[in-house]
Scaffold this motif. Structure first.
Motif, mmCIF file in Angstrom:
data_model
loop_
_atom_site.group_PDB
_atom_site.id
_atom_site.type_symbol
_atom_site.label_atom_id
_atom_site.label_comp_id
_atom_site.label_asym_id
_atom_site.label_seq_id
_atom_site.Cartn_x
_atom_site.Cartn_y
_atom_site.Cartn_z
ATOM 1 N N TYR A 79 0.834 -1.199 0.000
ATOM 2 C CA TYR A 79 0.000 0.000 0.000
ATOM 3 C C TYR A 79 0.870 1.251 0.000
ATOM 4 N N VAL A 80 0.226 2.349 -0.321
ATOM 5 C CA VAL A 80 0.873 3.650 -0.241
ATOM 6 C C VAL A 80 0.313 4.339 0.994
ATOM 7 N N LEU A 81 1.195 4.665 1.907
ATOM 8 C CA LEU A 81 0.825 5.378 3.123
ATOM 9 C C LEU A 81 1.286 6.816 2.951
ATOM 10 N N THR A 82 0.331 7.724 2.927
ATOM 11 C CA THR A 82 0.651 9.137 2.724
ATOM 12 C C THR A 82 0.446 9.876 4.037
ATOM 13 N N TYR A 83 1.522 10.480 4.528
ATOM 14 C CA TYR A 83 1.483 11.333 5.723
ATOM 15 C C TYR A 83 1.618 12.771 5.264
ATOM 16 N N ASP A 84 0.635 13.585 5.588
ATOM 17 C CA ASP A 84 0.670 15.013 5.244
ATOM 18 C C ASP A 84 1.102 15.250 3.802
ATOM 19 N N GLY A 85 0.558 14.454 2.870
ATOM 20 C CA GLY A 85 0.826 14.632 1.448
ATOM 21 C C GLY A 85 2.091 13.970 0.933
ATOM 22 N N ARG A 86 2.872 13.324 1.789
ATOM 23 C CA ARG A 86 4.128 12.692 1.364
ATOM 24 C C ARG A 86 3.952 11.172 1.337
ATOM 25 N N PRO A 87 4.035 10.540 0.144
ATOM 26 C CA PRO A 87 3.792 9.101 0.047
ATOM 27 C C PRO A 87 4.994 8.269 0.498
#
Length: 126
Positions: A79-87
């Motif tokens: 999966y792609v985990l994006t924190y505050d817009g950063r993948p």
């Protein structure tokens, strides 16, 4: 629990993760589950501690499941985990015991620029 039941539990888990529904997200874990982050050298023992550590994260996050595969007691989610817009491209390896996660290991990879030396052979992914 059979493979279909585990797959349904995983689908619920990742949907709850994306929704910040910490109770539903952690229903999949045994009370004595272990979570490992090899890249940071962290290990967390117990469902309650795993849930507490995730609830304490200040960043806004989004989960985009790309693929789930597995059978029996071993399942992998990409999966792609994006924190505050950063993948961050992530792999979760879950080991099941009696239909619940007993051990999870997560690996994270940040995006990087494509290599010009292989440009003639690649197709860009979106």
């Amino acid at each position: 629990m059979d493979d279909r039941g585990i797959r349904e539990a995983l689908d619920r888990h990742w949907k709850a993760s994306d929704a910040n529904d910490f109770e539903a997200e952690h229903a999949i874990y045994h009370e004595d589950a272990v979570l490992e982050y090899p890249q940071s050298g962290e290990r967390i023992h117990g469902r309650h501690r795993i849930q507490s550590s995730r609830a304490a994260q200040p960043d806004r996050k989004h989960f985009e499941v790309r693929r789930i595969s597995g059978s029996g007691d071993l399942w992998v989610t990409e999966y792609v985990l994006t924190y505050d817009g950063r993948p961050s491209y992530t792999v979760s390896i879950m080991e099941f015991r009696d239909g619940r996660v007993s051990r999870e290991t997560q690996y994270f990879g940040d995006p990087f620029a494509p290599g010009s030396s292989r440009a003639q052979w690649v197709e860009r992914m979106t």
